[in-house]
Design an enzyme around this catalytic site. Sequence first.
Site, mmCIF file in Angstrom:
data_model
loop_
_atom_site.group_PDB
_atom_site.id
_atom_site.type_symbol
_atom_site.label_atom_id
_atom_site.label_comp_id
_atom_site.label_asym_id
_atom_site.label_seq_id
_atom_site.Cartn_x
_atom_site.Cartn_y
_atom_site.Cartn_z
ATOM 1 N N TRP A 96 9.635 35.963 -3.880
ATOM 2 C CA TRP A 96 9.659 34.559 -4.292
ATOM 3 C C TRP A 96 8.414 34.295 -5.133
ATOM 4 C CZ3 TRP A 96 11.098 31.310 0.698
ATOM 5 C CH2 TRP A 96 12.443 31.549 1.028
ATOM 6 N N GLU A 97 8.597 34.107 -6.424
ATOM 7 C CA GLU A 97 7.447 33.958 -7.318
ATOM 8 C C GLU A 97 7.411 32.635 -8.072
ATOM 9 O OE1 GLU A 97 6.543 37.509 -9.714
ATOM 10 O OE2 GLU A 97 8.235 38.481 -8.701
ATOM 11 N N ALA A 98 8.430 31.783 -7.908
ATOM 12 C CA ALA A 98 8.515 30.570 -8.720
ATOM 13 C C ALA A 98 7.380 29.601 -8.412
ATOM 14 C CB ALA A 98 9.866 29.892 -8.516
#
EC number: 3.2.1.35
Length: 400
Positions: free
Chosen positions: A119-121
């Site tokens: 999860w990088e957003a």
Amino acid sequence: MQTILVLTTFLSAWFLAVGFDVFWNVPSQQCKKYGMKFVPLLEQYSILVNKEDNFKGDKITIFYESQLGLYPHIGANDESFNGGIPQLGDLKAHLEKSAVDIRRDILDKSATGLRIIDWEAWRPIWEFNWSSLRKYQDKMKKVVRQFNPTAHESTVAKLAHNEWENSSKSWMLSTLQLGKQLRPNSVWCYYLFPDCYNYDGNSVQEFQCSEAIRKGNDRLKWLWEESTAVCPSIYIKEGQLTNYTLQKRIWFTNGRLQEALRVAQPKARIYPYINYSIKPGMMVPEVEFWRLIAQIASLGMDGAVIWGSSASVGSKNHCAQLMKYIADVLGPATLRIKENVARCSKQACSGRGRCTWPKDTSVIAWKFLVEKEDYDFYLGDIECKCVEGYEGRYCEQKTK
């Protein structure tokens, strides 16, 4: 070939005790249509690859943002997906869908292996959402303002900060706990945690995580306590090759690895992500790949994850290039360093731990692990990271 197979058998038995696992997280199954099979080649070098070269499988599974539950995020055109921010997402529905996704992608309930949530957003620490991620702070403030229309701006900012971190924690923690509950024998981590944001410096000290970043990472104590692994990134990027000296690249890598060591729980495994491809058609230079694996191993870590994009295996030429790179660089480097980890364990750690060099302030110990097989390790500089049940500088004593 026979030498490689004999050594692979020796290492497989030895790693049961000391462990240095290198995982293959590359969609190389795309190359099957060109008649190229990667599993036999990778297994020659004791690299852990999923059965039939599946991208998700028995050894390793990564869940990208769209592949696990209903991850709230804001798209490139400022379009909100699943609420856009954790505060507006449906956590219950997310966990229900996540359970379906986990059961689908990891069929065996008793599966071991490494499982990564990518999860990088957005980032769970409020102030780490800078630059293009500031849109998450703005949206969070708007939500708070709706419920507090007359509040002072400083009050809104404080409330937004607290609600963001509490909601982010709930999403990340409950998702991780669900994975551990459904597949308890697997090892779970979030990709890119911890990060260090250590992009500049002129000394090994200046490439360490700053005090502000360390304090932020300390607020993620809940994540470190729940994670059974930590999976930072030490990718080599094109800009580093042109703008950093080799020494600076060593310091950059060291800073990120040291932060992983600092935050990881004693029993948590550490599997940094490394890359072989800088962009399609451009491979990580040979000396850099050897260095990345060796730096990880010299700190007594559990192994590494080799990652590649679908674009890096998107054509017949790229697939052939990768196969040659494995045979010439990636495979020999992995095998040599795995063998040296095992040999150092035998020489210094009674076969019950991995060698570390805690006084290595110049960050040169990794060079010992790229030496050829006849190299003898100097025990005076080594302290061993012992397997469970043993202690002492050289793991010579059973734990009382």
